[in-house]
Enzyme design. Structure first.
Site, PDB file in Angstrom:
ATOM      1  N   ASP A   1     -78.947 -94.614  62.547  1.00 18.81           N
ATOM      2  CA  ASP A   1     -77.242 -94.236  62.207  1.00 18.81           C
ATOM      3  C   ASP A   1     -76.451 -95.471  62.610  1.00 18.81           C
ATOM      4  O   ASP A   1     -76.710 -96.099  63.972  1.00 18.81           O
ATOM      5  CB  ASP A   1     -76.942 -93.217  62.597  1.00 18.81           C
ATOM      6  CG  ASP A   1     -77.689 -91.951  62.111  1.00 18.81           C
ATOM      7  OD1 ASP A   1     -78.422 -92.037  60.953  1.00 18.81           O
ATOM      8  OD2 ASP A   1     -77.543 -90.860  62.559  1.00 18.81           O
TER       9      ASP A   1
ATOM     10  N   LYS B   1     -62.130 -88.582  68.291  1.00 17.88           N
ATOM     11  CA  LYS B   1     -63.265 -89.260  67.516  1.00 17.88           C
ATOM     12  C   LYS B   1     -62.716 -89.195  66.077  1.00 17.88           C
ATOM     13  O   LYS B   1     -62.908 -90.454  65.635  1.00 17.88           O
ATOM     14  CB  LYS B   1     -64.673 -88.291  67.670  1.00 17.88           C
ATOM     15  CG  LYS B   1     -65.714 -88.595  66.938  1.00 17.88           C
ATOM     16  CD  LYS B   1     -66.869 -87.759  67.055  1.00 17.88           C
ATOM     17  CE  LYS B   1     -67.982 -88.255  66.219  1.00 17.88           C
ATOM     18  NZ  LYS B   1     -69.173 -87.548  66.500  1.00 17.88           N
TER      19      LYS B   1
ATOM     20  N   ASP C   1     -74.375 -94.624  55.946  1.00 18.43           N
ATOM     21  CA  ASP C   1     -74.533 -95.773  56.823  1.00 18.43           C
ATOM     22  C   ASP C   1     -75.810 -94.990  57.755  1.00 18.43           C
ATOM     23  O   ASP C   1     -75.936 -95.615  59.010  1.00 18.43           O
ATOM     24  CB  ASP C   1     -73.258 -95.939  57.681  1.00 18.43           C
ATOM     25  CG  ASP C   1     -72.768 -94.853  58.285  1.00 18.43           C
ATOM     26  OD1 ASP C   1     -73.173 -93.611  58.095  1.00 18.43           O
ATOM     27  OD2 ASP C   1     -72.128 -94.944  59.259  1.00 18.43           O
TER      28      ASP C   1
END
Length: 1315
Positions: free
Chosen positions: A793, A866, A1062
């Site tokens: 990742d 985040k 991704d």
């Protein structure tokens, strides 16, 4: 020729352009013959008439199209060819009342006389018609005439290559025309070369048995059933019927062991059987009732029997309507109902009434039950769903009916309907025109759906048995099964469809909605993508792009790019993703099935019987506010309960599919969104789903672990457990330290210590536990055959691309572009910076700032920042960031929401502002690029192209422009700003942003007036969405290119590859090789001057355009321009024409013309003559209300990481979008959209300067009350009547911001770039 994974050269000065020769196609009324006046409707009706053999009406449609003069000759002759082809087929079959003489007359009057450029196909069909005539001079004369129109040297070859004439006809023609030579190779060519696109079997991935298991995966005995969730509707039942094909396959038998042709035959059957399975089930239940001597109209629990009764009644009603359509078309004087029938009749004819009735029922029940049995469904969305479902079924059935020769013949014409490519002025220009292979126009679709629903209301009846409230007598009555009602929503009256209570009770007892095979994985390899609409599923209609109906720009550019060969790499990349073979992880599925059937809440499985805590009801004497809060809590509890039930229903579908495919090898065909991001087309079960889906799936083909495979399995286990911020060695050690827990998780997954349930992704943890334990127990783990995908990742992948673009060394280090001993964590770094800021503000800040900082000290956890850090790169606004921070702070520290002397909003504003400030410090270059994106995008959105100006100068348009008043000038000009942002990805795929201001039209139907959205490529762009979407969409187009490029290289190296944006997956033994590929691909992409190439492309793409700029009216230039305008009194449109003429004169090769241009005076020349005039240009303007409306661009422009978690919950909704629900708005939604568009036109002059706008995006100016910032600005703007003068300037773009010193080649040594 370069390898597929090598970047192809792209000349940015010659971008692909799609150009329409007219500003907008004319709108005309339906004529007295019932022929529509819109070009898209005419084409759709023409296509429908051809396919049902209504050639007379098709001829009337074609004549009207030709008279309108808006269709390019190249397309028009293709339409004539299609018409002639059907006439010939009808003549051969004897179903045509006209003779071959009428075909010759059509050619002379409709093709030759108007001077249309006939093709070889045209002449081949005319010669074929002549050969049908009796022998004689007349036939010879016709043949000679048509042969003389061909090139002499290649005449017979040209005719042969069309495939229109048979070998016998070609031989007969050669005898009649001996002067023309027939090549021997053509006379004796094998028939297989005549057809064109034959069906290729392809080679399926023969996995053999080496990957079928690691020991004892195949259980003896029957597989337990999946515990069904009581659902509303019919989906689960229909799903099981669709999956019944697999019940015919012996236990343990893999369809992959069949031949490729047999696999394809089974897949075709899967895609065809859905509607037929539904009708067969209804008929069977009805027959069972008849055998028992019961009537389906009685109040019996067998709902399928009732559906069969409704279906037959609806079928009969549709048959009667088709007879009325015939009468309406034949009527000389047509009323309103006749006109309507003439419009929708050809489309109803394309399907058998039996199937039409079944599709209508399935789609209606699906929509009603999806929205909630007791709520009902908005009529508009139901109409759209029903019509779209019928359209899809008709397209599918049409493909089934075509023979191979018919398919080739039709495909030949469709190829020429593709846009034609020409070169002009060193640009590749695609002169586009309407095409016959477009979907039904919204107007047609709405009328078809409205009729079908009206017929359903009329025919579907249900017996209702009730007890009389007084006499207690049992009363039976036949009532409509569905009611057309209206409801008030937000003060607007909208139409609704609601089921009868008796029907609602039945629907509650039986399962929901229909599931088509296009929602299921494929049992053979998908067809490779060769065209826009050719690839993926074998039978089901599919396109390479996921676009909403009506958004034509994206489709036109994609078709043109494919025809030009620009998207070859993209299509090959999709093929690589599609040919990855998958299988169900049987050990994990067995545990899942046991957990599911227990009804317990385990991992992401909701409980089978969710409960909601109901607070005690307050006393009647208490404050009414308390009672209101109590009612709110009850509603929230019920919503939570319903939400858990919905999730369990959705997982029920996934479990049924997994059970059916448990022994099979299957595949996921992929297609793209408009940015180039790849998505699997099967909806319910795929590797982009939730944790339970990913835990269920593994590669069908296994590979030995090799020397490092076991280490990567352990690292993968640590990653999915949530221990992914440590070094690779520490992650390996984490798994080793927990080996006892791993073994217990495998041996006693539900009755042991349940260590696996403590992981971040528990089902994936359990899958890794099974694989690690089996590998460790293998005699030689290096030879252990592993099929578990290992994920790599990216570290906040959007910021990785931004750091490379901006050359930010500090930022690159935070996202692991620079090698390090341990992985860097951008979220922790930002949280640490915020804590430092809080400490500094506590010491040096003002009293207000210290008060805020005091409550936040020690509370800035990684989780708080985040989501905002992640979505900042995708354009999240300050309002959206505040909401994100508020959610996290409230979850972690609920006491902060109830502080007596501190507003919670001040805390969230402080945190959000400083997150932006921290990111602005780390990624300075990236934020400069974001700012640059906004600047260039703003100019494009306010530009008018030379083609538009030429069209506006047409006599009719110019006359209207001259009459435009000053008050209406702004609206008149703004309506022509339809330049959307278009750019080309590194893989040469054109990206077209779809954000336009929609047009809402009211269509009167037999049910009610419906407000529908009719998107079009001539609609003005939605400037705010264009600008907010541009930065994130550009980054998404880069990460999509990176993924596809990596897929192509992995395939070339023999690696199995899968991806979730991704997150890249492969076998454990190939992780290191894939990691090298990922780094190399990223370096190749960013070694190119991406932003410089984008600037050159925009200069070429929008060359010659003029854009509307605003300058300070009180500046020297502004005052001079105002004086000029007082003297000349020209409208903005007239000034546009003057400036365009000046630019044309300056570019002339005639010195006198250049001199004339230099002597012209326009506002642009006045502006250029004043020094420092550029400093007076108005800032990029945003309406704060619009920014709040679009406060989260993660929803507008994309998704990433945590945001992606919502995808698995919305996949079902997206499949409903594909059915057409999103295209039709109810009255209140239409009104709201109209109000938003009106708000978008109210620009706040001077509200936010360029710098301020960038600060708003970056958060650099925020330190206190953010709401106060907007209030102050609004107060300043309000009293001023004139702030800016608007002038037309030749479009130019600012230079690319200077790049930092980070060298992307440093990435080569980073172990944690993807990890």
């Amino acid at each position: 020729m370069p390898a597929d994974f090598e970047l192809r050269p792209f000349n940015a000065s010659k971008p692909l352009l799609v150009f329409n020769g007219t500003l907008e196609l004319p709108k005309q009324r339906v004529n007295p013959a019932g022929i529509p006046g819109q070009v898209d409707e005419l084409l759709a009706v023409f296509d429908a008439c051809l396919h049902v053999g209504k050639l007379e009406r098709a001829g009337l449609v074609l004549q009207r199209l030709q008279k309108m003069g808006v269709v390019l000759p190249a397309l028009l002759i293709d339409l004539h060819n299609m018409y002639l082809e059907e006439m010939l087929a009808a003549l051969e079959s004897g179903s045509l009342t006209e003779t071959e003489e009428d075909i010759h007359s059509w050619f002379e009057l409709r093709i030759r006389k108007p001077g249309l450029p006939h093709t070889a196909e045209t002449l081949a069909m005319m010669i074929k018609a002549a050969l049908m005539a009796p022998e004689g001079k007349r036939r010879s004369r016709f043949i000679k005439r048509y042969m003389d129109l061909l090139e002499f040297d290649t005449a017979l070859e040209d005719l042969y290559m069309t495939g229109v004439m048979s070998d016998e006809e070609m031989s007969q023609l050669a005898e009649m025309c001996p002067l023309f030579n027939m090549p021997t190779s053509m006379l004796y060519a094998s028939p297989k070369h005549r057809g064109g696109d034959g069906v290729e079997g392809g080679s399926a991935d023969q996995t053999g048995r080496d990957g079928r298991g690691n020991g004892s995966e195949q259980d003896s005995g029957p597989m337990p059933e999946v515990l069904a969730v009581p659902q509303k509707g019919m989906g689960l039942r229909t799903l099981k019927d669709t999956l019944s094909l697999f019940s015919e396959v012996p236990e343990g038998f893999n369809i992959a062991d069949l031949t490729p042709s047999e696999q394809r035959e089974l897949q075709s059957r899967l895609e065809k059987d859905t509607v037929d399975a539904a009708i067969a089930r209804w008929r069977e239940e009805n027959a069972n009732l008849n055998d028992m001597g019961l009537n389906s109209q009685l109040n019996t629990p067998m709902f399928g029997a009732k559906l069969y009764g409704w279906q037959t009644a609806l079928r009969d009603r549709i048959s009667r309507e088709l007879a009325l359509v015939e009468a309406s078309e034949a009527a000389k004087k047509k009323g309103k109902d006749d006109i309507d029938r003439c419009l929708y009749g050809p489309f109803l004819r394309q399907s058998d009434p039996d199937r039409t009735a079944a599709v209508t029922l399935l789609a209606t029940l699906s929509t009603v039950t999806t929205n909630g049995i007791n709520k009902g469904a908005p009529l508009g969305s139901t109409v759209a769903t029903v019509a779209r479902a019928l359209e899809d079924d008709i397209l599918l059935q049409r493909e089934h009916r075509k023979g191979k020769m018919e398919q080739n013949r039709r495909q030949r014409h469709r190829r020429r309907v593709e846009p034609t490519i020409a070169t002009e002025d060193n640009k590749v220009i695609v002169k586009d025109a309407p095409s016959t292979n477009h979907r039904w126009p919204i107007n047609i679709r709405t009328r078809v759906g409205a009729f079908l629903l009206s017929a359903l209301f009329e025919t579907a009846k249900v017996p209702v048995v009730r007890e009389h409230p007084v006499t207690k007598e049992i009363i039976s009555q036949i009532q409509p099964a569905f009611h057309h009602t209206s409801q008030l929503r937000r003060g607007k009256k909208i139409g609704m469809i609601t089921p009868n209570k008796a029907v609602a009770d039945l629907l509650t007892r039986e399962p929901r909605g229909e599931v088509l095979a296009r929602h299921l994985p494929m049992v053979c390899q998908p067809d490779p993508w060769t065209k826009f609409d050719k690839g993926g599923f074998l039978e089901s209609a599919s396109s390479i792009l996921r676009i909403k109906l009506g958004e034509k720009d994206q489709e036109h550019y994609a078709r043109a790019a494919i025809a030009n060969g620009d998207m070859d790499q993209v299509m090959r990349g999709l093929d690589v993703l599609g040919k990855t073979a998958w299988s169900i992880n049987r050990p994990v599925f067995n545990v899942m099935l046991e957990a599911w059937n227990s009804g317990e809440a385990i991992a992401n499985f909701p409980p089978a019987h969710p409960t909601a805590t109901i607070p005690p009801e307050p006393d009647g004497n208490e404050d009414p506010i308390a009672r209101r809060l109590w009612l709110k809590e009850i509603k929230a509890a019920e919503q939570e309960k319903q939400g858990l039930h919905s999730v369990r229903c959705y997982i029920n579908f996934q479990m049924e599919i997994a059970r059916a495919f448990r022994d099979q090898t299957f595949y996921f065909p992929h297609n793209l969104d408009f940015r180039g991001r790849a998505y699997p087309m099967p909806t319910y079960l795929n590797h982009m789903g939730a944790d339970n889906c990913r835990g269920l799936l593994r590669f069908a083909k296994g590979k030995p672990l090799g020397p490092n495979g076991l280490r990567w399995l352990k690292i993968h286990l640590s990653n999915v457990y949530g221990f992914d911020k440590a070094s690779l060695d520490d992650r390996d050690d984490f798994a080793t330290r927990h080996m006892d827990d791993i073994i217990d998780s495998v041996n006693n997954p539900l009755n042991g210590r349940r260590w696996w349930l403590g992981g971040e992704d528990p089902w994936q943890v359990l899958a890794a536990c099974f694989e690690v334990k089996a590998a460790c127990e293998s005699p030689d783990h290096t030879k252990f055959i592993s099929r578990l995908p290992v994920h790599q990742d990216g570290t906040c992948n959007g910021l990785q691309h931004y750091a490379a673009l901006g050359g930010d060394t500090w930022g690159a280090k935070q996202v692991n572009l620079i090698p390090g001993d341990k992985p860097a964590d951008i979220y922790t770094a930002v949280a640490d910076l915020l804590e430092q800021t809080i400490a500094r503000d506590l010491e040096h800040g003002s009293d207000e700032v210290r008060a805020v900082a005091k409550y936040l000290k020690g509370r800035i956890a990684r989780k708080v920042v985040k989501q905002t850090v992640m979505t900042n790169v995708y354009g999240v606004t300050f309002v959206g960031a505040k909401k994100q921070v508020a959610k996290q702070l409230a979850n972690l520290y609920p006491e902060l929401t109830k502080l007596p002397n501190m507003d919670f909003g001040s805390l969230t504003s402080y945190v959000a502002a400083n997150i932006f400030k921290a990111l602005g410090t780390m990624f300075h270059g990236a934020h400069e690029i974001q700012r640059w994106f906004i600047h260039i995008g703003d100019r494009i959105c306010r530009a008018v192209t030379p083609e538009q100006i030429e069209a506006l100068q047409a006599p009719d348009n110019e006359k209207r422009a001259a009459k435009t008043t000053k008050a209406g000038a702004k609206d008149a000009v703004g309506g022509h700003f339809n330049c959307t942002l278009v750019w080309t990805t590194p893989l040469r795929m054109p990206v077209v942003q779809p954000y336009r201001k929609v047009v809402i039209k009211k269509i009167e139907t037999c049910l009610q007036g419906l407000n529908v959205v009719i998107p079009g490529q001539f609609d003005p762009v939605h400037r705010i969405k264009q600008l907010q979407g541009f930065p994130p969409n550009f980054i998404h187009s880069l990460d999509a290119s990176h993924m596809l490029l990596s897929a192509l290289e992995c395939d070339a190296l023999g690696l199995t590859f899968a991806a979730v944006h991704d997150s890249f997956w492969t076998h454990p033994c190939d992780v290191e090789a894939m990691s090298d590929v990922i780094r190399d691909s990223f370096i190749r992409i960013h070694s190119d001057n991406i932003t410089g190439r984008l600037l050159e492309e925009f200069k070429a793409r929008y060359r010659g355009a003029l854009y509307l700029e605003s300058i300070n009216a009180r500046s020297p230039a502004g005052k001079l321009i105002r004086e000029y305008r007082k003297k000349h009194r020209l409208s903005l449109m007239e000034e546009l024409f003057n400036e365009y003429r000046r630019q044309q004169l300056l570019q002339s090769l005639d010195p006198e013309a250049v001199k004339e241009g230099l002597n012209m005076v326009t506002p642009a020349t006045i502006f250029a003559s004043v020094k420092s005039a550029a400093e007076t240009i108005a800032p990029v303007e945003f309406d704060p209300k619009e920014l709040e409306d679009a406060d989260d661009v993660a929803a507008l422009a994309g998704d990433d990481a945590d945001v992606e978690a919502s995808l698995e919950e919305t996949d079902a909704a997206e499949s409903m979008d594909a059915a057409g629900i999103v295209e039709t708005l109810e009255a209140e939604d239409a009104s709201e959209d109209a109000e938003q568009e009106q708000t978008a036109n109210v620009m706040l002059r001077g509200a936010i300067s360029n710098d301020k706008m960038a600060e708003f995006a970056d958060g650099k100016h925020f330190g206190g009350d953010q709401d106060g910032f907007f209030k102050k600005k609004l107060k300043k703007v309000g009293p001023q009547k004139i702030l800016y003068e608007r002038i037309w300037l030749p479009i130019t773009f600012p230079s690319v911001p200077e790049k930092g010193d980070f060298d992307v080649r440093q990435l080569k040594g980073s172990k944690y770039f993807f990890s």
